[in-house]
Design a protein around this motif. Sequence first.
Motif, PDB file in Angstrom:
ATOM      1  N   ALA A  93       0.826  -1.209   0.000  1.00  0.00           N
ATOM      2  CA  ALA A  93       0.000   0.000   0.000  1.00  0.00           C
ATOM      3  C   ALA A  93       0.862   1.261   0.000  1.00  0.00           C
ATOM      4  O   ALA A  93       0.545   2.236  -0.679  1.00  0.00           O
ATOM      5  N   ILE A  94       1.974   1.241   0.727  1.00  0.00           N
ATOM      6  CA  ILE A  94       2.868   2.409   0.794  1.00  0.00           C
ATOM      7  C   ILE A  94       3.590   2.601  -0.537  1.00  0.00           C
ATOM      8  O   ILE A  94       3.758   3.726  -1.007  1.00  0.00           O
ATOM      9  N   GLU A  95       4.005   1.494  -1.148  1.00  0.00           N
ATOM     10  CA  GLU A  95       4.797   1.580  -2.377  1.00  0.00           C
ATOM     11  C   GLU A  95       3.955   1.786  -3.634  1.00  0.00           C
ATOM     12  O   GLU A  95       4.496   2.072  -4.690  1.00  0.00           O
ATOM     13  N   THR A  96       2.653   1.661  -3.552  1.00  0.00           N
ATOM     14  CA  THR A  96       1.798   1.829  -4.722  1.00  0.00           C
ATOM     15  C   THR A  96       1.788   3.298  -5.118  1.00  0.00           C
ATOM     16  O   THR A  96       1.511   4.164  -4.290  1.00  0.00           O
ATOM     17  N   PRO A  97       2.116   3.605  -6.390  1.00  0.00           N
ATOM     18  CA  PRO A  97       2.088   5.008  -6.833  1.00  0.00           C
ATOM     19  C   PRO A  97       0.710   5.636  -6.605  1.00  0.00           C
ATOM     20  O   PRO A  97      -0.312   4.960  -6.663  1.00  0.00           O
TER      21      PRO A  97
END
Length: 128
Positions: A93-97
Amino acid sequence: MSNHLTHPAPGIPPGTARPVWTFKDKGIVFELDRPWIDVYGAHWEWTGLDTESGEPLMQCDTDPPLPLSEGYTTYGPWIPAPRQATPAEKLTAIETPQDQPAPVVAKPAEAPTPSMFAALLRRLRGRS
């Protein structure tokens, strides 16, 4: 009865996503790595043991363990207990653009409505 217990493969390297222990009974797939909640709100967890026929033994609090199908038939239907997002899900979720939607994480179960509760009471009264 078409029961099927699926165990994760042994020897999985650290950091690898672990397969989920599952059991399929009458078309319902139970994830055994999480607690289940019965119609009375009690939590059932897998003891890690199976019956001689390979059915998981589930336990509620300090009561004696029961085969999953017996517990589900007597105290069901069961719903999966809500769980926290895993570290891998949080990282995804954090790494999703920002321009892409985040993957959907398991949602907690809905609270029963008064009509659902009334239907449950009618069903329970019919068991007597």
